[in-house]
Structure formats: structure tokens, C-alpha cells
Design a protein around this motif. Structure first.
Motif, PDB file in Angstrom:
ATOM      1  N   UNK A  23     -10.346  14.257 -84.930  1.00 25.96           N
ATOM      2  CA  UNK A  23     -11.651  14.834 -84.607  1.00 25.96           C
ATOM      3  C   UNK A  23     -12.217  14.226 -83.329  1.00 25.96           C
ATOM      4  N   UNK A  24     -12.091  12.917 -83.180  1.00 18.93           N
ATOM      5  CA  UNK A  24     -12.622  12.274 -81.975  1.00 18.93           C
ATOM      6  C   UNK A  24     -11.840  12.649 -80.724  1.00 18.93           C
ATOM      7  N   UNK A  25     -10.571  12.972 -80.891  1.00 15.03           N
ATOM      8  CA  UNK A  25      -9.727  13.284 -79.737  1.00 15.03           C
ATOM      9  C   UNK A  25      -9.482  14.779 -79.548  1.00 15.03           C
ATOM     10  N   UNK A  28     -24.242  13.081 -78.785  1.00 14.29           N
ATOM     11  CA  UNK A  28     -22.795  12.915 -78.906  1.00 14.29           C
ATOM     12  C   UNK A  28     -22.383  11.487 -78.566  1.00 14.29           C
ATOM     13  N   UNK A  29     -23.035  10.886 -77.588  1.00 13.85           N
ATOM     14  CA  UNK A  29     -22.722   9.503 -77.229  1.00 13.85           C
ATOM     15  C   UNK A  29     -23.009   8.561 -78.393  1.00 13.85           C
ATOM     16  N   UNK A  30     -24.186   8.695 -78.993  1.00 11.70           N
ATOM     17  CA  UNK A  30     -24.538   7.880 -80.152  1.00 11.70           C
ATOM     18  C   UNK A  30     -23.643   8.169 -81.335  1.00 11.70           C
ATOM     19  N   UNK A  31     -23.296   9.439 -81.518  1.00 13.78           N
ATOM     20  CA  UNK A  31     -22.402   9.820 -82.602  1.00 13.78           C
ATOM     21  C   UNK A  31     -21.028   9.194 -82.455  1.00 13.78           C
ATOM     22  N   UNK A  32     -20.519   9.169 -81.240  1.00 12.60           N
ATOM     23  CA  UNK A  32     -19.217   8.540 -80.985  1.00 12.60           C
ATOM     24  C   UNK A  32     -19.260   7.055 -81.334  1.00 12.60           C
ATOM     25  N   UNK A  33     -20.302   6.369 -80.909  1.00  6.61           N
ATOM     26  CA  UNK A  33     -20.428   4.938 -81.214  1.00  6.61           C
ATOM     27  C   UNK A  33     -20.566   4.705 -82.717  1.00  6.61           C
ATOM     28  N   UNK A  34     -21.338   5.543 -83.384  1.00  2.00           N
ATOM     29  CA  UNK A  34     -21.508   5.417 -84.832  1.00  2.00           C
ATOM     30  C   UNK A  34     -20.183   5.660 -85.552  1.00  2.00           C
ATOM     31  N   UNK A  35     -19.460   6.689 -85.140  1.00  2.00           N
ATOM     32  CA  UNK A  35     -18.181   7.002 -85.789  1.00  2.00           C
ATOM     33  C   UNK A  35     -17.191   5.857 -85.638  1.00  2.00           C
ATOM     34  N   UNK A  36     -17.075   5.321 -84.447  1.00  3.62           N
ATOM     35  CA  UNK A  36     -16.125   4.218 -84.233  1.00  3.62           C
ATOM     36  C   UNK A  36     -16.525   2.996 -85.054  1.00  3.62           C
ATOM     37  N   UNK A  73     -19.292  13.525 -86.310  1.00  7.69           N
ATOM     38  CA  UNK A  73     -19.658  13.798 -87.708  1.00  7.69           C
ATOM     39  C   UNK A  73     -18.416  14.099 -88.533  1.00  7.69           C
ATOM     40  N   UNK A  74     -17.490  14.864 -87.972  1.00  5.69           N
ATOM     41  CA  UNK A  74     -16.232  15.139 -88.678  1.00  5.69           C
ATOM     42  C   UNK A  74     -15.413  13.863 -88.846  1.00  5.69           C
ATOM     43  N   UNK A  75     -15.419  13.010 -87.828  1.00  6.46           N
ATOM     44  CA  UNK A  75     -14.670  11.754 -87.921  1.00  6.46           C
ATOM     45  C   UNK A  75     -15.232  10.855 -89.020  1.00  6.46           C
ATOM     46  N   UNK A  76     -16.554  10.790 -89.124  1.00  3.68           N
ATOM     47  CA  UNK A  76     -17.167   9.969 -90.172  1.00  3.68           C
ATOM     48  C   UNK A  76     -16.878  10.553 -91.559  1.00  3.68           C
ATOM     49  N   UNK A  77     -16.910  11.870 -91.666  1.00  7.20           N
ATOM     50  CA  UNK A  77     -16.590  12.511 -92.936  1.00  7.20           C
ATOM     51  C   UNK A  77     -15.141  12.231 -93.315  1.00  7.20           C
ATOM     52  N   UNK A  78     -14.236  12.397 -92.367  1.00  7.43           N
ATOM     53  CA  UNK A  78     -12.820  12.142 -92.629  1.00  7.43           C
ATOM     54  C   UNK A  78     -12.590  10.694 -93.054  1.00  7.43           C
ATOM     55  N   UNK A  79     -13.285   9.769 -92.426  1.00 11.23           N
ATOM     56  CA  UNK A  79     -13.155   8.355 -92.799  1.00 11.23           C
ATOM     57  C   UNK A  79     -13.607   8.147 -94.234  1.00 11.23           C
ATOM     58  N   UNK A  80     -14.741   8.701 -94.593  1.00 11.10           N
ATOM     59  CA  UNK A  80     -15.289   8.507 -95.942  1.00 11.10           C
ATOM     60  C   UNK A  80     -14.426   9.148 -97.027  1.00 11.10           C
ATOM     61  N   UNK A  81     -13.710  10.218 -96.701  1.00 17.37           N
ATOM     62  CA  UNK A  81     -12.867  10.858 -97.723  1.00 17.37           C
ATOM     63  C   UNK A  81     -11.423  10.357 -97.677  1.00 17.37           C
TER      64      UNK A  81
END
Length: 116
Positions: A42-44, A71-79, A25-33
Motif C-alpha cells: 500500500x505504501x509503495x 498524506x505526509x502525516x499519514x505516511x509517518x503514522x503508518x511507518x 490508511x490501508x497500510x495501517x489496516x493491513x498491519x493491524x490485520x
């Protein structure tokens, strides 16, 4: 405002209370901003609840769940967001918006759908 919130979370969060999906979720937020450096960080992030077993499970150590599939689905979504971008802001034209462009990452991808 969202970037400031993300920075505050990264600076002050009590990571032992986090869940495995918090990192994607943090990775997706960081990407969007527009902070791909923070998306990758965040992912690492090196913390017990952001680990994956050899078979891909994300156990929530110290908690009641031996595996945590969100978390598994979140990781795939973030990537996928980090690689394909999104259409609402024109980020789809900027391939790989979630990865730094300073030469530290060489990312190739195919088949991801651009996010709305």
C-alpha cells in the motif's frame, strides 16, 4: 471482516478517486490485520496520488491541491505503527509487525512509541 474489506478495496478501488492519505490508511489496516505484505504494498503503490515531490509534498494531481499534508502525516503514522506495533493485542512484543518477515526487509528503528 476487516481483512476481507481491505482485500476488496485493493482489488476494486478506482485509484484516480483516492487521496494521498488512503495509502497510509490501508497500510495501517493491513498491519493491524496481520498482513505486512499488503502494508508495504500500500505504501509503495504506483499510482499518481501516492507520489511525493523531491521536497516531500504529496500533490494530488488532477485535483485542486498542489500539496496535501494529510498524506505526509499519514505516511509517518503508518511507518511508526508498522515499526513499533501496538499494545492492545500484544503486537508491541512482535517488533516490526508491519514488515514482512520473509527476509525481503531488514528494518531497524528507534524512538517510536508503541500505539494503543
Amino acid at each position: 471482516m476487516m481483512e476481507a474489506t481491505l482485500l476488496d478495496v485493493l482489488d476494486d478501488w478506482q485509484w484516480e478517486s483516492a487521496w494521498g492519505w488512503d495509502f497510509p490508511a490501508m497500510a495501517m489496516t493491513a498491519t493491524r490485520v496481520g498482513r505486512p505484505d499488503l502494508a508495504v504494498d500500500a505504501l509503495l503503490m504506483d499510482t499518481p496520488k501516492n507520489t511525493y515531490s523531491p521536497v516531500g509534498h504529496n500533490p494530488q494531481f488532477g485535483g485542486p491541491l498542489p500539496l496535501y499534508n494529510a498524506a505526509n502525516g499519514g505516511l509517518l503514522a503508518a511507518v511508526s505503527l508498522m515499526a513499533a506495533g501496538w499494545d492492545a493485542t500484544g503486537a508491541a512484543g512482535a517488533d516490526r509487525p508491519g514488515f514482512p518477515r520473509d527476509g525481503t526487509w531488514q528494518v531497524r528503528h528507534e524512538g517510536f512509541t508503541v500505539w494503543p
